[in-house]
Motif scaffolding. Structure first.
Motif, PDB file in Angstrom:
ATOM      1  N   GLU A 232       0.833  -1.205   0.000  1.00 41.28           N
ATOM      2  CA  GLU A 232       0.000   0.000   0.000  1.00 41.28           C
ATOM      3  C   GLU A 232       0.868   1.255   0.000  1.00 41.28           C
ATOM      4  O   GLU A 232       1.786   1.408   0.803  1.00 41.28           O
ATOM      5  CB  GLU A 232      -0.924   0.010   1.219  1.00 41.28           C
ATOM      6  N   GLU A 233       0.599   2.144  -0.934  1.00 44.95           N
ATOM      7  CA  GLU A 233       1.305   3.423  -1.085  1.00 44.95           C
ATOM      8  C   GLU A 233       2.810   3.243  -1.265  1.00 44.95           C
ATOM      9  O   GLU A 233       3.602   4.101  -0.850  1.00 44.95           O
ATOM     10  CB  GLU A 233       1.007   4.367   0.079  1.00 44.95           C
ATOM     11  N   ILE A 244       0.303 -13.981  -4.493  1.00 45.50           N
ATOM     12  CA  ILE A 244       0.149 -12.978  -3.442  1.00 45.50           C
ATOM     13  C   ILE A 244      -1.318 -12.935  -3.022  1.00 45.50           C
ATOM     14  O   ILE A 244      -2.214 -12.783  -3.870  1.00 45.50           O
ATOM     15  CB  ILE A 244       0.616 -11.594  -3.922  1.00 45.50           C
ATOM     16  N   THR A 245      -1.571 -13.041  -1.737  1.00 41.52           N
ATOM     17  CA  THR A 245      -2.950 -13.087  -1.246  1.00 41.52           C
ATOM     18  C   THR A 245      -3.721 -11.825  -1.620  1.00 41.52           C
ATOM     19  O   THR A 245      -4.839 -11.892  -2.126  1.00 41.52           O
ATOM     20  CB  THR A 245      -2.962 -13.308   0.275  1.00 41.52           C
ATOM     21  N   SER A 246      -3.127 -10.654  -1.364  1.00 40.84           N
ATOM     22  CA  SER A 246      -3.780  -9.421  -1.813  1.00 40.84           C
ATOM     23  C   SER A 246      -2.762  -8.298  -1.932  1.00 40.84           C
ATOM     24  O   SER A 246      -1.835  -8.188  -1.136  1.00 40.84           O
ATOM     25  CB  SER A 246      -4.920  -9.008  -0.878  1.00 40.84           C
ATOM     26  N   VAL A 247      -2.967  -7.479  -2.939  1.00 40.21           N
ATOM     27  CA  VAL A 247      -2.202  -6.255  -3.173  1.00 40.21           C
ATOM     28  C   VAL A 247      -3.166  -5.092  -3.038  1.00 40.21           C
ATOM     29  O   VAL A 247      -4.278  -5.132  -3.581  1.00 40.21           O
ATOM     30  CB  VAL A 247      -1.561  -6.259  -4.576  1.00 40.21           C
ATOM     31  N   LYS A 248      -2.743  -4.050  -2.309  1.00 34.63           N
ATOM     32  CA  LYS A 248      -3.646  -2.918  -2.098  1.00 34.63           C
ATOM     33  C   LYS A 248      -2.988  -1.594  -2.473  1.00 34.63           C
ATOM     34  O   LYS A 248      -1.980  -1.195  -1.897  1.00 34.63           O
ATOM     35  CB  LYS A 248      -4.106  -2.865  -0.640  1.00 34.63           C
ATOM     36  N   ASN A 249      -3.504  -0.919  -3.436  1.00 30.38           N
ATOM     37  CA  ASN A 249      -3.201   0.473  -3.772  1.00 30.38           C
ATOM     38  C   ASN A 249      -1.708   0.805  -3.832  1.00 30.38           C
ATOM     39  O   ASN A 249      -1.249   1.749  -3.177  1.00 30.38           O
ATOM     40  CB  ASN A 249      -3.889   1.406  -2.770  1.00 30.38           C
ATOM     41  N   PRO A 250      -0.917   0.050  -4.601  1.00 31.79           N
ATOM     42  CA  PRO A 250       0.468   0.495  -4.804  1.00 31.79           C
ATOM     43  C   PRO A 250       0.476   1.796  -5.606  1.00 31.79           C
ATOM     44  O   PRO A 250      -0.407   2.028  -6.450  1.00 31.79           O
ATOM     45  CB  PRO A 250       1.088  -0.656  -5.591  1.00 31.79           C
ATOM     46  N   THR A 251       1.483   2.631  -5.379  1.00 32.31           N
ATOM     47  CA  THR A 251       1.490   3.956  -6.013  1.00 32.31           C
ATOM     48  C   THR A 251       2.005   3.905  -7.443  1.00 32.31           C
ATOM     49  O   THR A 251       1.376   4.431  -8.360  1.00 32.31           O
ATOM     50  CB  THR A 251       2.333   4.925  -5.174  1.00 32.31           C
ATOM     51  N   SER A 252       3.182   3.294  -7.642  1.00 29.08           N
ATOM     52  CA  SER A 252       3.702   3.178  -9.002  1.00 29.08           C
ATOM     53  C   SER A 252       4.776   2.106  -9.043  1.00 29.08           C
ATOM     54  O   SER A 252       5.254   1.620  -8.011  1.00 29.08           O
ATOM     55  CB  SER A 252       4.256   4.520  -9.495  1.00 29.08           C
ATOM     56  N   GLY A 253       5.176   1.737 -10.284  1.00 29.84           N
ATOM     57  CA  GLY A 253       6.204   0.730 -10.472  1.00 29.84           C
ATOM     58  C   GLY A 253       5.640  -0.496 -11.163  1.00 29.84           C
ATOM     59  O   GLY A 253       4.690  -0.421 -11.949  1.00 29.84           O
ATOM     60  N   THR A 254       6.219  -1.670 -10.829  1.00 27.22           N
ATOM     61  CA  THR A 254       5.830  -2.921 -11.472  1.00 27.22           C
ATOM     62  C   THR A 254       5.790  -4.043 -10.443  1.00 27.22           C
ATOM     63  O   THR A 254       6.702  -4.168  -9.613  1.00 27.22           O
ATOM     64  CB  THR A 254       6.825  -3.298 -12.589  1.00 27.22           C
ATOM     65  N   ILE A 255       4.753  -4.865 -10.510  1.00 28.03           N
ATOM     66  CA  ILE A 255       4.661  -6.077  -9.694  1.00 28.03           C
ATOM     67  C   ILE A 255       4.410  -7.244 -10.638  1.00 28.03           C
ATOM     68  O   ILE A 255       3.485  -7.210 -11.457  1.00 28.03           O
ATOM     69  CB  ILE A 255       3.518  -5.993  -8.665  1.00 28.03           C
ATOM     70  N   ARG A 256       5.244  -8.270 -10.500  1.00 28.13           N
ATOM     71  CA  ARG A 256       5.059  -9.494 -11.285  1.00 28.13           C
ATOM     72  C   ARG A 256       5.047 -10.657 -10.307  1.00 28.13           C
ATOM     73  O   ARG A 256       5.990 -10.850  -9.548  1.00 28.13           O
ATOM     74  CB  ARG A 256       6.165  -9.662 -12.319  1.00 28.13           C
ATOM     75  N   ALA A 257       3.978 -11.437 -10.319  1.00 33.68           N
ATOM     76  CA  ALA A 257       3.832 -12.567  -9.400  1.00 33.68           C
ATOM     77  C   ALA A 257       3.171 -13.731 -10.131  1.00 33.68           C
ATOM     78  O   ALA A 257       2.651 -13.574 -11.251  1.00 33.68           O
ATOM     79  CB  ALA A 257       3.005 -12.171  -8.187  1.00 33.68           C
ATOM     80  N   ILE A 264      -6.667  -4.894  -4.916  1.00 34.34           N
ATOM     81  CA  ILE A 264      -7.546  -3.824  -4.443  1.00 34.34           C
ATOM     82  C   ILE A 264      -7.013  -2.484  -4.961  1.00 34.34           C
ATOM     83  O   ILE A 264      -5.930  -2.033  -4.563  1.00 34.34           O
ATOM     84  CB  ILE A 264      -7.605  -3.791  -2.909  1.00 34.34           C
ATOM     85  N   LEU A 265      -7.744  -1.871  -5.875  1.00 35.41           N
ATOM     86  CA  LEU A 265      -7.417  -0.542  -6.391  1.00 35.41           C
ATOM     87  C   LEU A 265      -8.675   0.306  -6.227  1.00 35.41           C
ATOM     88  O   LEU A 265      -9.595   0.247  -7.045  1.00 35.41           O
ATOM     89  CB  LEU A 265      -6.995  -0.616  -7.859  1.00 35.41           C
ATOM     90  N   ASP A 266      -8.724   1.074  -5.148  1.00 34.85           N
ATOM     91  CA  ASP A 266      -9.958   1.799  -4.863  1.00 34.85           C
ATOM     92  C   ASP A 266      -9.751   3.306  -4.918  1.00 34.85           C
ATOM     93  O   ASP A 266      -8.697   3.793  -5.329  1.00 34.85           O
ATOM     94  CB  ASP A 266     -10.547   1.346  -3.521  1.00 34.85           C
ATOM     95  N   GLU A 267     -10.741   4.053  -4.467  1.00 33.46           N
ATOM     96  CA  GLU A 267     -10.704   5.522  -4.558  1.00 33.46           C
ATOM     97  C   GLU A 267      -9.623   6.159  -3.693  1.00 33.46           C
ATOM     98  O   GLU A 267      -9.321   7.354  -3.835  1.00 33.46           O
ATOM     99  CB  GLU A 267     -12.077   6.102  -4.171  1.00 33.46           C
ATOM    100  N   ASN A 268      -9.006   5.387  -2.810  1.00 31.89           N
ATOM    101  CA  ASN A 268      -7.975   5.935  -1.925  1.00 31.89           C
ATOM    102  C   ASN A 268      -6.560   5.792  -2.481  1.00 31.89           C
ATOM    103  O   ASN A 268      -5.603   6.199  -1.822  1.00 31.89           O
ATOM    104  CB  ASN A 268      -8.045   5.245  -0.563  1.00 31.89           C
ATOM    105  N   ILE A 269      -6.413   5.240  -3.657  1.00 30.90           N
ATOM    106  CA  ILE A 269      -5.079   5.069  -4.231  1.00 30.90           C
ATOM    107  C   ILE A 269      -4.447   6.431  -4.505  1.00 30.90           C
ATOM    108  O   ILE A 269      -5.122   7.384  -4.909  1.00 30.90           O
ATOM    109  CB  ILE A 269      -5.160   4.217  -5.515  1.00 30.90           C
TER     110      ILE A 269
END
Length: 280
Positions: A232-233, A244-257, A264-269
């Motif tokens: 998150e952030e 990965i069980t859950s990812v929440k609102n990362p800000t930027s970059g790359t995730i490969r799994a 979870i990408l919601d209004e608080n990202i």
């Protein structure tokens, strides 16, 4: 170098300001500051029972010794220590020190140990009950390291760790320039508010890992099922060889799994909100 063998000391400052001194099979009984303001000291097969035995000491070796629980706060304000094959049963060790080399050391009650120290090298070391270990330390190298204790490595800079088993809630908070190789990291809230944290071939477990991190790098790591609400952030570049069980609102970059149970990408990202989330 003068040698003292098979003797016992106690009370206040019995060996104050000693220089070029070797202690063999010596016991330091209850008292304070046995070797204060000393330099060029060697202690071999000695027992330390009194408080504050090594304060303001420069250039000393401690080999195959025992610090009992009464020898609390034993090594402070000192420099250039080599400690080998020693057991430390006392808390609050190593404060405001520069130049520490530990090998084959066991510290089963390592509360509030290694604060405000620099230039630290440890190999084959085990610590337990180690809450707040390494607070505000810098230039640390660890190999074959085993640790149990929460809130470790807070505010540390320039750290390199190999082959470690670290069981620690809130580890690596507010750190900068930390790299961990081939290690097991267990404990919730890993690496929050870190800068330039790099994890290579590590196994990670614990809820909400690696949030609020900047320039986070994960290379060929594995996440346990309890690693939920990750990243998150955070700004990151991560390769995770597991689901990965859950990812929440990362800000930027790359995730490969290998996969994701939930993203979870919601209004608080937070902006720029452009992290790429892909599957291996």
């Amino acid at each position: 170098m003068k040698t003292i063998t098979n003797e016992e000391f106690g009370g206040e400052r019995p060996l104050f300001a000693a220089k070029d001194l070797r202690l063999e099979n010596v016991t330091i009984h209850a008292g304070e500051s046995a070797l204060k303001e000393c330099s060029n000291i060697e202690a071999v097969q000695c027992t330390f029972e009194g408080k504050y035995p090594f304060w303001h000491v420069d250039n000393f070796k401690v080999e195959n010794c025992l610090f009992t629980s009464g020898a609390r706060a034993a090594l402070w304000y000192s420099s250039n220590l080599v400690m080998t094959d020693t057991t430390v049963d006392a808390p609050k060790m190593f404060r405001e020190m520069k130049g520490l080399k530990l090998r084959g050391v066991r510290i089963p009650d390592a509360q509030e140990t290694m604060w405000h120290c620099s230039d630290i090298e440890c190999s084959d070391v085990e610590v337990a009950n180690a809450d707040y270990l390494f607070m505000h330390c810098r230039n640390i190298k660890l190999d074959n390291w085993k640790q149990q204790g929460n809130y470790s490595f807070q505010y540390c800079t320039d750290v390199e760790i190999h082959n470690a088993v670290i069981d620690s809630k809130d580890a690596f908070w507010n750190t900068e320039n930390v790299t961990v190789y081939d290690s097991e990291l267990t404990g919730e809230y890993l690496g929050w508010h870190s800068v330039n944290l790099r994890l290579v071939r590590c196994k990670i477990s614990g809820t909400q890992p690696l949030c609020y991190a900047r320039n986070l790098v994960l290379e060929d790591c594995e996440f346990a099922p309890d690693c939920d609400l990750a990243f998150e952030e955070s700004t990151l570049n991560a390769t995770v060889n597991s689901v990965i069980t859950s990812v929440k609102n990362p800000t930027s970059g790359t995730i490969r799994a290998k996969g994701y149970s939930e993203i979870i990408l919601d209004e608080n990202i937070k902006a720029p909100a452009d992290c790429k989330i892909d599957t291996l």
